[in-house]
Design an enzyme around this catalytic site. Structure first.
Site, PDB file in Angstrom:
ATOM      1  N   TYR A   1      47.978  18.550   5.829  1.00  0.00           N
ATOM      2  CA  TYR A   1      47.119  18.667   6.998  1.00  0.00           C
ATOM      3  C   TYR A   1      45.815  19.381   6.631  1.00  0.00           C
ATOM      4  O   TYR A   1      45.742  20.614   6.570  1.00  0.00           O
ATOM      5  CB  TYR A   1      47.817  19.417   8.131  1.00  0.00           C
ATOM      6  CG  TYR A   1      49.119  18.812   8.595  1.00  0.00           C
ATOM      7  CD1 TYR A   1      49.399  17.449   8.422  1.00  0.00           C
ATOM      8  CD2 TYR A   1      50.092  19.600   9.214  1.00  0.00           C
ATOM      9  CE1 TYR A   1      50.592  16.902   8.853  1.00  0.00           C
ATOM     10  CE2 TYR A   1      51.288  19.051   9.659  1.00  0.00           C
ATOM     11  CZ  TYR A   1      51.537  17.711   9.457  1.00  0.00           C
ATOM     12  OH  TYR A   1      52.722  17.171   9.883  1.00  0.00           O
TER      13      TYR A   1
ATOM     14  N   HIS B   1      58.354  15.808   2.931  1.00  0.00           N
ATOM     15  CA  HIS B   1      57.340  15.163   3.758  1.00  0.00           C
ATOM     16  C   HIS B   1      57.151  13.704   3.348  1.00  0.00           C
ATOM     17  O   HIS B   1      56.634  13.423   2.272  1.00  0.00           O
ATOM     18  CB  HIS B   1      56.017  15.917   3.627  1.00  0.00           C
ATOM     19  CG  HIS B   1      55.069  15.678   4.754  1.00  0.00           C
ATOM     20  ND1 HIS B   1      53.823  16.261   4.813  1.00  0.00           N
ATOM     21  CD2 HIS B   1      55.176  14.933   5.899  1.00  0.00           C
ATOM     22  CE1 HIS B   1      53.203  15.891   5.924  1.00  0.00           C
ATOM     23  NE2 HIS B   1      54.005  15.081   6.584  1.00  0.00           N
TER      24      HIS B   1
END
Length: 337
Positions: free
Chosen positions: A56, A140
């Protein structure tokens, strides 16, 4: 705000979580002051679970979240981050990140689910956040890396859990079938299920949710607005669904669900948040939130009552699957702190 434990761990999550992708300038710039105000508003609303990732904003989300929480008592909140995308120097920067975040691309992501990659990623996250530990660590998006993720990354996380370095371990993905494999074939405690158990997509009922029930594992639901299509009372042309412009048939279905919501005295985004609680394995709904206003709105929606008759009506109209569990159990089975 009510709390729930990740099964067979000591880790507790508030029912509503703060997703920090927007703190990494997802799609557009979020000023530092707005990012800090969003975390402050989340705290004031009783939210104590915060989720971030190196991905992010190439570490920006982790840095901002850590800074915003630094003055808070560490025992009073839960933080999760992710591994699998190492941040390394970018030998050929173009000026701006190419994966949806408005940040400089001095770093780049490198897929790595090896033991060394997991340990390096966690160490770097702790440095960026300034935290002494991570409560939950997820793999992830290991869609194309099953073997290394299952054989190296997950056992590494399980070792860290056994040592008390992390409290719980899991996987976060936009698909549900591989999440089911992780629950059945690895020592994962929890999965973060993105967009596959929503008012528009209940495909998780075919795989990961039954696996969670069979194994007694926990599920965190994210992407419950399906990238925005379910976020407004009246869906409009041009809204997004799973990161793309919503096709006409899904827009029509979302509008039909919105009409049913209105007929039962509620709204589409309220129902979108509440829907996740129809399944007993789901312990948390985490929403991406960019501003204090978004946090306040979502916390208020989370607390609204949604009548059980709405789900019955949606089943009868064929707008949700008939096998969606019939009873919303959030308010009768959680405990408050």
């Amino acid at each position: 705000m009510k709390h729930r434990k990740i099964t067979d761990t000591a880790v507790e999550l508030t029912e509503l979580g703060f997703g920090a992708s927007s703190l990494g300038n997802l799609y557009r710039t979020t000023p530092d002051a707005d990012a800090a105000a969003a975390v402050e508003a989340a705290w004031e609303a009783g939210i104590r679970y915060f989720d971030t990732a190196p991905h992010y904003g190439l570490g920006l989300s982790e840095r901002r979240l850590g800074a915003a929480l630094r003055h808070r008592p560490r025992a009073e909140y839960t933080v999760s981050s992710k591994v699998g995308r190492l941040l390394v120097p970018n030998e050929h920067p173009r000026g701006v990140d190419t994966e949806g975040f408005v940040v400089r691309d001095d770093l780049r992501r490198e897929w790595d689910f090896s033991r060394d990659g997991v340990l390096r990623s966690i160490e770097a996250t702790l440095e960026r956040t300034g935290l002494d530990r991570l409560d939950v660590v997820y793999l992830h998006d290991p869609d194309d890396h099953w073997r290394q993720a299952a054989d190296e990354a997950m056992p590494t996380l399980a070792d860290l859990r056994a040592q008390g370095v992390v409290g719980a371990v899991g996987v976060g993905m936009n698909q549900s079938a591989m999440l089911a494999r992780f629950l059945r074939e690895t020592p994962a405690d929890v999965v973060m299920l993105a967009g596959r158990y929503t008012l528009l997509d209940q495909s998780a009922l075919d795989d990961v949710l039954p696996a969670a029930q069979e194994r007694g594992k926990s599920v965190v639901a994210v992407g419950v607005f399906n990238s925005g299509l379910l976020s407004l009372d009246r869906p409009a042309e041009g809204m997004m669904y799973d990161y793309r412009h919503a096709p006409s048939e899904l827009l029509a279905r979302a509008r039909a669900i919105a009409e049913a919501c209105a007929a039962h005295g509620t709204t589409l985004p309220t129902a979108a948040i509440a829907f996740a609680w129809s399944h007993p394995s789901i312990i948390n709904v985490t929403l991406g939130m960019r501003s204090a206003a978004q946090v306040t709105r979502n916390a208020e929606l989370h607390h609204r009552h949604v009548p059980e008759s709405l789900w019955d009506d949606l089943r009868a109209q064929g707008l949700i699957r008939p096998d969606v569990p019939a009873e919303n159990r959030r308010r009768r089975s959680s405990r408050c702190r």
